[in-house]
Scaffold this active site. Structure first.
Site, short mmCIF file in Angstrom:
data_model
loop_
_atom_site.label_atom_id
_atom_site.label_comp_id
_atom_site.label_asym_id
_atom_site.label_seq_id
_atom_site.Cartn_x
_atom_site.Cartn_y
_atom_site.Cartn_z
N ASN A 1 152.22 53.85 83.18
CA ASN A 1 150.99 54.64 83.18
C ASN A 1 150.42 54.57 84.59
O ASN A 1 149.79 53.58 84.96
CB ASN A 1 150.01 54.05 82.15
N TRP A 2 150.67 55.64 85.36
CA TRP A 2 150.20 55.62 86.76
C TRP A 2 148.69 55.82 86.86
O TRP A 2 148.12 55.67 87.93
CB TRP A 2 150.92 56.71 87.56
N SER B 1 148.18 43.96 81.96
CA SER B 1 148.64 43.07 83.04
C SER B 1 150.09 42.58 82.86
O SER B 1 150.38 41.43 83.18
CB SER B 1 147.68 41.90 83.22
N GLY C 1 150.50 49.45 83.59
CA GLY C 1 149.63 50.17 84.51
C GLY C 1 149.92 49.78 85.94
O GLY C 1 150.87 50.26 86.57
N GLY C 2 149.13 48.87 86.47
CA GLY C 2 149.20 48.48 87.88
C GLY C 2 150.62 48.20 88.39
O GLY C 2 151.02 48.72 89.45
#
Ligand code: PGA
Length: 244
Positions: free
Chosen positions: A9-10, A206, A227-228
């Site tokens: 998920n950018w 995370s 994500g990150g």
């Protein structure tokens, strides 16, 4: 047998050059999992082109409209996503719920719109820190699932993906322990009824290559929504490899 799935998920990050660089660095070799990359809308065609003819790589969207067409300025329909070979779409991400006021009822309508068009919804559920501290995790997750269950047939979960994303673990560097995550995943599977055993349930919050092995070792964790760490092609590939 559930095929492991890892989704990137950018969020609202990157640009055209980033997307091109990502795929020149991202090595699909040695990855057995199904990989989904969800870029911002403008880069969907670029990712779709890279994914063309690659069995294990698909393009996903981060959101869609619950409506199919009409005067809805700024919205994107399921059919429009299908035009670009999108296969998956995230619905109910906690950022959509908290920043854009998406209720569980609206999220459920998006889930239905996606499925009706032939897209695979990735439904995000998860509790806030306060809800966890109040011991309400399972109640919150159950009510988020129920909103979908209320407007779909009982077998609708088949052909969908659920992502358990504790809000307090998203982008914070805090992860649920593998055992904490497993407990909720097992609960979710039970809530999905007869088809529960066929549904891929991802963990999000995370996830990094350093914690992926321990999470993926849990019986009911079938992959991750990242994500990150998905903004680094090598780190994301390492997470994909960890799931087997
Ligand atoms: P994170 O985000 O991996 O940066 O915590 C996960 C998500 O929001 O899907």
């Amino acid at each position: 047998m559930r095929i492991p799935l890892v989704a990137a998920n950018w969020k609202m990050n990157g640009n055209k050059a980033f997307a091109e660089r990502f795929f020149s660095d991202f090595d699909l070799q040695a990855i057995a999992a199904q990989v989904v990359v969800c870029p911002p809308f403008p880069y969907i065609p670029l990712v779709a082109q890279v994914a063309e003819n690659k069995e294990r790589l698909s393009v996903g969207a981060q959101n869609l409209s619950q409506e199919s067409s009409g005067a809805y300025t700024g919205e994107v329909s399921a059919e429009m996503l299908l035009d670009w070979n999108v296969r998956y779409v995230i619905v109910g991400h906690s950022e959509r719920r908290s920043l854009y006021g998406e209720t569980s009822e609206l999220v459920a309508r998006k889930f239905v719109a996606a499925q009706k068009a032939g897209l695979i919804p990735i439904l995000c559920v998860g509790e806030t820190l306060q809800e966890r501290e109040q011991g309400r995790t399972l109640e919150v997750v159950a009510s988020q699932l129920k909103a979908v269950g209320d407007i779909t047939e009982s077998d609708a979960w088949e052909g969908s993906v659920v992502a358990y994303e504790p809000v307090w673990a998203i982008g914070t560097g805090k992860t649920a322990t593998p055992e904490e995550a497993q407990d909720v995943h097992q609960f979710i599977r039970g809530e999905l009824g007869d088809v529960g055993n066929k549904v891929q349930i991802l963990y999000g919050g995370s996830v990094k290559s350093a914690n992926a092995d321990a999470l993926f070792a849990q019986a009911d964790i079938d992959g991750a929504l990242v994500g990150g760490a998905s903004l680094d092609a090598n780190e994301f590939a390492a997470i994909c490899r960890a799931v087997g």
